[in-house]
Design a protein around this motif. Structure first.
Motif, PDB file in Angstrom:
ATOM      1  N   ALA A   1       1.018  -1.119  -0.002  1.00 36.02           N
ATOM      2  CA  ALA A   1      -0.162  -0.088   0.056  1.00 36.02           C
ATOM      3  C   ALA A   1       0.957   1.405   0.098  1.00 36.02           C
ATOM      4  N   LYS A   2       1.964   1.434   0.620  1.00 40.91           N
ATOM      5  CA  LYS A   2       2.879   2.380   0.724  1.00 40.91           C
ATOM      6  C   LYS A   2       3.448   2.643  -0.595  1.00 40.91           C
ATOM      7  N   ALA A   3       4.025   1.319  -1.122  1.00 44.32           N
ATOM      8  CA  ALA A   3       4.696   1.586  -2.452  1.00 44.32           C
ATOM      9  C   ALA A   3       3.743   2.145  -3.507  1.00 44.32           C
TER      10      ALA A   3
ATOM     11  N   SER B   1       1.418   8.880  -0.166  1.00 41.06           N
ATOM     12  CA  SER B   1       1.103  10.075   0.603  1.00 41.06           C
ATOM     13  C   SER B   1       0.662   9.949   1.888  1.00 41.06           C
ATOM     14  N   ALA B   2      -0.074   9.056   2.330  1.00 39.83           N
ATOM     15  CA  ALA B   2      -0.680   9.094   3.963  1.00 39.83           C
ATOM     16  C   ALA B   2       0.784   8.889   4.744  1.00 39.83           C
ATOM     17  N   THR B   3       1.744   7.914   4.248  1.00 40.82           N
ATOM     18  CA  THR B   3       3.009   8.047   5.225  1.00 40.82           C
ATOM     19  C   THR B   3       3.721   9.140   5.215  1.00 40.82           C
TER      20      THR B   3
ATOM     21  N   GLY C   1       8.456   0.783   1.283  1.00 41.89           N
ATOM     22  CA  GLY C   1       7.158  -0.068   1.157  1.00 41.89           C
ATOM     23  C   GLY C   1       7.509  -1.462   0.452  1.00 41.89           C
ATOM     24  N   GLY C   2       8.532  -1.290  -0.266  1.00 44.89           N
ATOM     25  CA  GLY C   2       9.041  -2.364  -1.239  1.00 44.89           C
ATOM     26  C   GLY C   2       9.741  -3.288  -0.430  1.00 44.89           C
TER      27      GLY C   2
END
Length: 175
Positions: A21-23, A27-29, A49-50
């Motif tokens: 999701a981060k990868a 934006s949220a992170t 994230g990866g």
């Protein structure tokens, strides 16, 4: 992996999902880190994230001690982040764990993260067996075990996303 196999695989699935999701959408992170005064570029969050995805896959597949300890360290870092956000009363609507999904830092988040870290340490100090060995030892072609891991991962995801949102809504509705 021994007795820690189920909880550890749940933790690994959660870590892989959060990393993906981060990868996909950092934006949220990035926003959560800005709340701490850290200007981290989206590209760094994508790479992180990866790395989370790769770490989760390697640790789950191999049961490798170093990879399992790295999963534990990841969850302890998440725990520290959530505790710091809560202690500072930062106006963070999302810790950034799952990309765009609002995941306000909560006490339940701490419990899940600490449990995941404990499961990872349990695997790291265990026999070093990988996923193939664990699945081969399960009855009924491992179907019940896999289903329980999937349900557990979904329950943990729900605990980190839906429950805090409901708590926030409930607090806002109180007179």
């Amino acid at each position: 992996m021994g007795a820690w196999a189920g909880p550890f695989l749940i933790a690994a699935l959660l870590l892989a999902g959060a990393g993906a999701a981060k990868a996909a959408d950092p934006s949220a992170t990035v926003g959560a880190l800005r709340g701490f005064g850290l200007a981290v570029p989206p590209s760094a969050v994508r790479v992180g994230g990866g790395v989370e995805v790769a770490l989760a896959v390697v640790a789950a597949a191999s049961g490798n001690m170093i990879a399992a300890y790295a999963v534990a360290v990841s969850y302890l870092a998440f725990t520290a982040f959530v505790l710091a956000a809560r202690a500072r009363h930062l106006p963070i609507g999302s810790c950034g764990c799952f990309g765009k999904i609002d995941t306000p830092p909560s006490a339940l988040h701490v419990v899940v993260d600490v449990g995941a870290a404990a499961a990872a340490v349990g695997v790291a100090t265990g026999d070093g067996s990988g996923l193939g060995t664990v699945l081969a030892a399960q009855p009924l072609a491992a179907v019940p075990f896999v289903l329980l891991v999937l349900v557990g991962a979904y329950a943990a995801f729900t605990a980190l996303t839906v429950v805090p949102q409901l708590q926030t809504l409930r607090a806002e509705r109180r007179p």
